[in-house]
Design a protein around this motif. Structure first.
Motif, PDB file in Angstrom:
ATOM      1  N   LYS A 151       0.845  -1.190   0.000  1.00 22.96           N
ATOM      2  CA  LYS A 151       0.000   0.000   0.000  1.00 22.96           C
ATOM      3  C   LYS A 151       0.883   1.245   0.000  1.00 22.96           C
ATOM      4  N   LYS A 152       0.606   2.137  -0.917  1.00 20.12           N
ATOM      5  CA  LYS A 152       1.443   3.332  -1.082  1.00 20.12           C
ATOM      6  C   LYS A 152       1.318   4.276   0.112  1.00 20.12           C
ATOM      7  N   ASP A 153       2.382   5.071   0.315  1.00 23.52           N
ATOM      8  CA  ASP A 153       2.425   6.070   1.376  1.00 23.52           C
ATOM      9  C   ASP A 153       2.219   7.459   0.803  1.00 23.52           C
ATOM     10  N   ARG A 154       1.765   8.345   1.671  1.00 21.16           N
ATOM     11  CA  ARG A 154       1.614   9.761   1.315  1.00 21.16           C
ATOM     12  C   ARG A 154       2.215  10.588   2.431  1.00 21.16           C
ATOM     13  N   ALA A 155       3.077  11.551   2.065  1.00 24.73           N
ATOM     14  CA  ALA A 155       3.680  12.443   3.058  1.00 24.73           C
ATOM     15  C   ALA A 155       2.685  13.531   3.432  1.00 24.73           C
ATOM     16  N   VAL A 156       2.541  13.771   4.733  1.00 21.75           N
ATOM     17  CA  VAL A 156       1.612  14.787   5.246  1.00 21.75           C
ATOM     18  C   VAL A 156       2.439  15.946   5.795  1.00 21.75           C
TER      19      VAL A 156
ATOM     20  N   ILE B 230      -2.161   4.552   2.209  1.00 18.67           N
ATOM     21  CA  ILE B 230      -3.417   4.624   1.462  1.00 18.67           C
ATOM     22  C   ILE B 230      -3.859   3.195   1.173  1.00 18.67           C
ATOM     23  N   HIS B 231      -4.887   2.740   1.872  1.00 20.11           N
ATOM     24  CA  HIS B 231      -5.305   1.338   1.766  1.00 20.11           C
ATOM     25  C   HIS B 231      -6.394   1.141   0.707  1.00 20.11           C
ATOM     26  N   SER B 232      -6.158   1.689  -0.471  1.00 18.58           N
ATOM     27  CA  SER B 232      -7.084   1.440  -1.575  1.00 18.58           C
ATOM     28  C   SER B 232      -6.786   0.078  -2.197  1.00 18.58           C
ATOM     29  N   GLN B 233      -7.778  -0.460  -2.886  1.00 17.06           N
ATOM     30  CA  GLN B 233      -7.657  -1.788  -3.466  1.00 17.06           C
ATOM     31  C   GLN B 233      -6.661  -1.796  -4.622  1.00 17.06           C
TER      32      GLN B 233
ATOM     33  N   ASN C 248      -0.839  -1.082  -4.965  1.00 16.41           N
ATOM     34  CA  ASN C 248      -1.746  -0.028  -5.438  1.00 16.41           C
ATOM     35  C   ASN C 248      -0.989   1.238  -5.870  1.00 16.41           C
ATOM     36  N   VAL C 249       0.327   1.106  -6.087  1.00 12.68           N
ATOM     37  CA  VAL C 249       1.138   2.239  -6.542  1.00 12.68           C
ATOM     38  C   VAL C 249       0.852   2.504  -8.019  1.00 12.68           C
ATOM     39  N   ASN C 250       0.505   3.737  -8.332  1.00 13.71           N
ATOM     40  CA  ASN C 250       0.335   4.170  -9.720  1.00 13.71           C
ATOM     41  C   ASN C 250       1.642   4.807 -10.166  1.00 13.71           C
ATOM     42  N   VAL C 251       2.319   4.187 -11.122  1.00 14.63           N
ATOM     43  CA  VAL C 251       3.644   4.643 -11.535  1.00 14.63           C
ATOM     44  C   VAL C 251       3.590   6.058 -12.101  1.00 14.63           C
ATOM     45  N   VAL C 252       2.603   6.344 -12.926  1.00 15.71           N
ATOM     46  CA  VAL C 252       2.500   7.673 -13.535  1.00 15.71           C
ATOM     47  C   VAL C 252       2.280   8.729 -12.453  1.00 15.71           C
ATOM     48  N   GLU C 253       1.389   8.452 -11.520  1.00 10.83           N
ATOM     49  CA  GLU C 253       1.134   9.390 -10.422  1.00 10.83           C
ATOM     50  C   GLU C 253       2.399   9.613  -9.588  1.00 10.83           C
TER      51      GLU C 253
ATOM     52  N   ALA D 289       3.787  -0.394   9.743  1.00  8.90           N
ATOM     53  CA  ALA D 289       4.438  -1.277   8.774  1.00  8.90           C
ATOM     54  C   ALA D 289       5.778  -1.736   9.330  1.00  8.90           C
ATOM     55  N   MET D 290       5.999  -3.063   9.312  1.00  9.61           N
ATOM     56  CA  MET D 290       7.207  -3.640   9.892  1.00  9.61           C
ATOM     57  C   MET D 290       8.164  -4.176   8.826  1.00  9.61           C
TER      58      MET D 290
END
Length: 261
Positions: free
Chosen positions: A35-40, A80-83, A223-228, A186-187
């Motif tokens: 699941k991809k990460d997002r910096a806040v 981001i726990h999207s499918q 769920n990582v979008n390479v283009v994004e 995440a471990m």
């Protein structure tokens, strides 16, 4: 003038950390169940020169005040726990979770871990384990003379042996849900652990009470979008360059003052 150097420096630090997050996402583009990460980001404390609403004259108040920011920082990283997309493998021991939930595993230290990586294997006594060798919980043992293995959407594991014509149930796979899955820690090794932020695990039967269903013979892709992610990388790089130019500009202004005053 020194404050502008510090503000730009915090921007460099924040963008460097964001780049680390983006790079980790791209590095795990082929990791099953990742699941991809997002910096806040958040802004830092403000230096109040004049309070908004302060009296500036007879019967006159400052409508906005004079408040200077001191920079930014990365305050958190959020999963981001999207499918993810489903990859069909036709392997009887591969499981994908369609919907919410995590498979439960027994970690080496005796604690329970949670994963979306359903690439299961058999150990030397026929028990279902993850690719890293962690035992699936609750434990499911496949007989040595099993001819076929069937895992239903509700987690029911049944086998047909060479000496029987009827299938027999040998176990049930359950999934765990969390009120705040982003709070899991995440471990590594495709494993998460429960924290105070995630809440207690709610163990459910797959495809019931809001839990996702199991799909045999498939795996959930990252769920990582390479283009994004590439766009985020370019955006981060440009923001880093702008903060670098701010430092150069502030340095040039200080140099001008030193040389001409």
């Amino acid at each position: 003038m020194d404050s502008s150097l510090w503000v730009a420096k915090t921007g460099l630090d924040a963008q460097q950390r964001r780049m680390t997050v983006v790079a980790n996402n791209l590095a795990n583009v082929n990791t099953t169940g990742f699941k991809k990460d997002r910096a806040v980001f958040e802004d830092l404390l403000y230096q109040t020169i004049r309070q908004p609403g302060a009296q500036v004259g007879q019967g006159a108040n400052s409508p906005t005040g004079l408040v200077l920011g001191t920079g930014t920082r990365v305050v958190a990283t959020e999963k981001i726990h999207s499918q993810g997309n489903m990859i069909q493998t036709d392997n009887a021991l591969d499981l994908a979770l369609d919907g919410d939930g995590f498979l439960q595993t027994l970690r080496q230290d005796g604690t329970i871990g949670y994963t979306r990586d359903g690439s299961l294997k058999l150990n030397n006594v026929g028990q279902l384990v993850t690719a890293s060798g962690n035992l699936l919980q609750p434990a499911v043992t496949i007989p040595t003379n099993a001819r076929t293995i069937t895992i239903g959407k509700d987690g029911t594991v049944s086998v047909q042996t060479f000496d029987q014509t009827e299938s027999q149930t040998v176990g049930n796979i359950q999934v765990a849900n969390f009120i705040n899955p982003a709070g899991l820690q995440a471990m590594g090794g495709n494993v998460y652990v429960q924290t105070a932020a995630s809440g207690e695990a709610q163990v459910l039967t797959p495809s019931q009470d809001g839990a996702g269903s199991l799909i045999q013979g498939s795996l959930e892709a990252s769920n990582v979008n390479v283009v994004e992610s590439m766009v985020n990388m370019i955006e981060t790089q440009r923001a880093y360059e702008v903060n670098s130019k701010a430092i150069s500009a502030a340095d040039g202004m200080l140099r001008f003052i030193n040389n001409n005053l």
